[in-house]
Write a protein that holds these residues in place. Structure first.
Motif, PDB file in Angstrom:
ATOM      1  N   THR A 174      26.937  39.324  43.278  1.00  0.00           N
ATOM      2  CA  THR A 174      26.891  39.845  44.646  1.00  0.00           C
ATOM      3  C   THR A 174      25.511  39.623  45.267  1.00  0.00           C
ATOM      4  O   THR A 174      25.394  39.158  46.401  1.00  0.00           O
ATOM      5  N   VAL A 175      24.499  39.939  44.495  1.00  0.00           N
ATOM      6  CA  VAL A 175      23.142  39.793  45.030  1.00  0.00           C
ATOM      7  C   VAL A 175      22.802  38.322  45.260  1.00  0.00           C
ATOM      8  O   VAL A 175      22.119  37.974  46.215  1.00  0.00           O
ATOM      9  N   THR A 176      23.324  37.474  44.395  1.00  0.00           N
ATOM     10  CA  THR A 176      23.084  36.040  44.573  1.00  0.00           C
ATOM     11  C   THR A 176      23.653  35.570  45.901  1.00  0.00           C
ATOM     12  O   THR A 176      23.003  34.827  46.641  1.00  0.00           O
ATOM     13  N   HIS A 177      24.864  36.029  46.201  1.00  0.00           N
ATOM     14  CA  HIS A 177      25.507  35.569  47.421  1.00  0.00           C
ATOM     15  C   HIS A 177      25.076  36.306  48.670  1.00  0.00           C
ATOM     16  O   HIS A 177      25.251  35.821  49.768  1.00  0.00           O
ATOM     17  N   ARG A 178      24.556  37.498  48.499  1.00  0.00           N
ATOM     18  CA  ARG A 178      24.086  38.268  49.642  1.00  0.00           C
ATOM     19  C   ARG A 178      22.683  38.775  49.373  1.00  0.00           C
ATOM     20  O   ARG A 178      22.503  39.951  49.038  1.00  0.00           O
ATOM     21  N   PRO A 179      21.709  37.913  49.506  1.00  0.00           N
ATOM     22  CA  PRO A 179      20.343  38.344  49.225  1.00  0.00           C
ATOM     23  C   PRO A 179      19.944  39.469  50.176  1.00  0.00           C
ATOM     24  O   PRO A 179      20.474  39.557  51.290  1.00  0.00           O
ATOM     25  N   HIS A 180      19.045  40.310  49.734  1.00  0.00           N
ATOM     26  CA  HIS A 180      18.519  41.429  50.513  1.00  0.00           C
ATOM     27  C   HIS A 180      19.532  42.560  50.672  1.00  0.00           C
ATOM     28  O   HIS A 180      19.440  43.357  51.594  1.00  0.00           O
ATOM     29  N   SER A 181      20.492  42.607  49.761  1.00  0.00           N
ATOM     30  CA  SER A 181      21.467  43.692  49.785  1.00  0.00           C
ATOM     31  C   SER A 181      20.830  45.007  49.363  1.00  0.00           C
ATOM     32  O   SER A 181      19.939  45.027  48.525  1.00  0.00           O
ATOM     33  N   THR A 182      21.346  46.077  49.922  1.00  0.00           N
ATOM     34  CA  THR A 182      20.925  47.407  49.489  1.00  0.00           C
ATOM     35  C   THR A 182      21.847  47.851  48.341  1.00  0.00           C
ATOM     36  O   THR A 182      22.908  47.258  48.124  1.00  0.00           O
ATOM     37  N   ALA A 183      21.445  48.929  47.672  1.00  0.00           N
ATOM     38  CA  ALA A 183      22.268  49.465  46.591  1.00  0.00           C
ATOM     39  C   ALA A 183      23.672  49.793  47.109  1.00  0.00           C
ATOM     40  O   ALA A 183      24.673  49.549  46.428  1.00  0.00           O
ATOM     41  N   ASP A 184      23.719  50.283  48.314  1.00  0.00           N
ATOM     42  CA  ASP A 184      25.005  50.658  48.874  1.00  0.00           C
ATOM     43  C   ASP A 184      25.867  49.435  49.219  1.00  0.00           C
ATOM     44  O   ASP A 184      27.073  49.430  48.993  1.00  0.00           O
ATOM     45  N   ASP A 185      25.243  48.404  49.745  1.00  0.00           N
ATOM     46  CA  ASP A 185      25.957  47.145  50.001  1.00  0.00           C
ATOM     47  C   ASP A 185      26.596  46.657  48.706  1.00  0.00           C
ATOM     48  O   ASP A 185      27.760  46.252  48.667  1.00  0.00           O
ATOM     49  N   ILE A 186      25.793  46.728  47.659  1.00  0.00           N
ATOM     50  CA  ILE A 186      26.231  46.231  46.361  1.00  0.00           C
ATOM     51  C   ILE A 186      27.351  47.104  45.810  1.00  0.00           C
ATOM     52  O   ILE A 186      28.353  46.597  45.310  1.00  0.00           O
TER      53      ILE A 186
END
Lengths: 138, 138
Positions: free
Chosen positions: B20-32
């Motif tokens: 998830t983080v790879t595809h959406r850099p700058h994600s927050t814990a909640d985004d993740i």
DNA sequence: AAGATTTTCTGGAATAGTTCCAGATTCAGA
DNA sequence: TCTGAATCTGGAACTATTCCAGAAAATCTT
């Protein structure tokens, strides 16, 4: 006086806060609360926060927000200095701009943004903590 | 795989989070949390926070903590890039080092600290928000 | 000195993001 | 299959800060 020229009334609280931050740069709201309480007898938390916000808005104070630390305040405003923070004891030092004349405001690619601030924090371990650590390890 | 070479067991949660983080850099814990919940059916907040901490410690993730924002994570680690953040919408962009080769690790005066990181955040207004603001003002 | 305005006060509630707890359960790797 | 690692539930706690709202006090203006 700075408060006056910023169009603010002179109150004992504002004077004490400004003075405290001048003498103890990088103070937290709580540091300031305690110092001013000692000096004036008492002050409310709200007055401290209100005043810190007002003074920051008017440019009399600069607010810095290091990760994992409450906000810190300083009266050194308008120049382009940065900060160096010890990961162990939290000590904060001022650092002049590495490359001079507000260079840090220039990103290599600004993505079309209009940049108004470059916030630079150097993280490391201060000499005192390094020494203490070496001693502890024997 | 990265998890393996970091000495970590392969679990569905870790894989999903890293991905998830790879595809959406700058994600927050909640985004993740939300993305992984959708992907796996469910995950606990604790597992998300635990995993983010573990992966950050092992160097698989970089954690960035902008002021007035929850922590954000990215998989682009080990290089010396910085961030450009919109004050209005919070959009985060990567910015390569202005001066090249880890220059930012060099403070003009290190005060005897052993510096391990230079955290640089450029603050401004992104083109979209600038345009929106201009339109709103007519 | 009076009035208008600004500032501060008390004190409690609320917030966001995160961490901690503790014990039960599930899972990955050998 | 066994062992330890990882995750789970669910709730409590935490910090720093902001918001509330009305009362009181202090400052500046005239």
């Amino acid at each position: 006086m700075a408060l006056r020229s910023a169009g603010l009334n002179l109150t004992a609280q504002r004077i004490a806060i400004l003075d405290t931050v001048t003498h103890r740069p990088h103070s937290t709201a709580d540091d300031i609360y305690r110092a001013v309480t000692e000096r004036l007898g008492s002050i409310s938390h709200q007055a401290v926060y209100d005043t810190l916000s007002t003074l920051s808005e008017r440019g009399l104070l600069r607010r810095i927000q290091p990760s994992h630390s409450p906000a810190r305040f300083e009266t050194r405003v308008g120049d382009n200095h940065h900060h160096l923070i010890c990961r162990t004891c939290g000590d904060v030092r001022d650092v002049d701009c590495a490359v001079h004349h507000t260079p840090c405001l220039t990103a290599s690619d600004d993505h079309g943004f209009s940049i108004d601030e470059a916030e630079v924090i150097y993280w490391g371990i201060c000499p005192t903590c390094t020494a203490a650590d070496a001693t502890a390890r024997g």
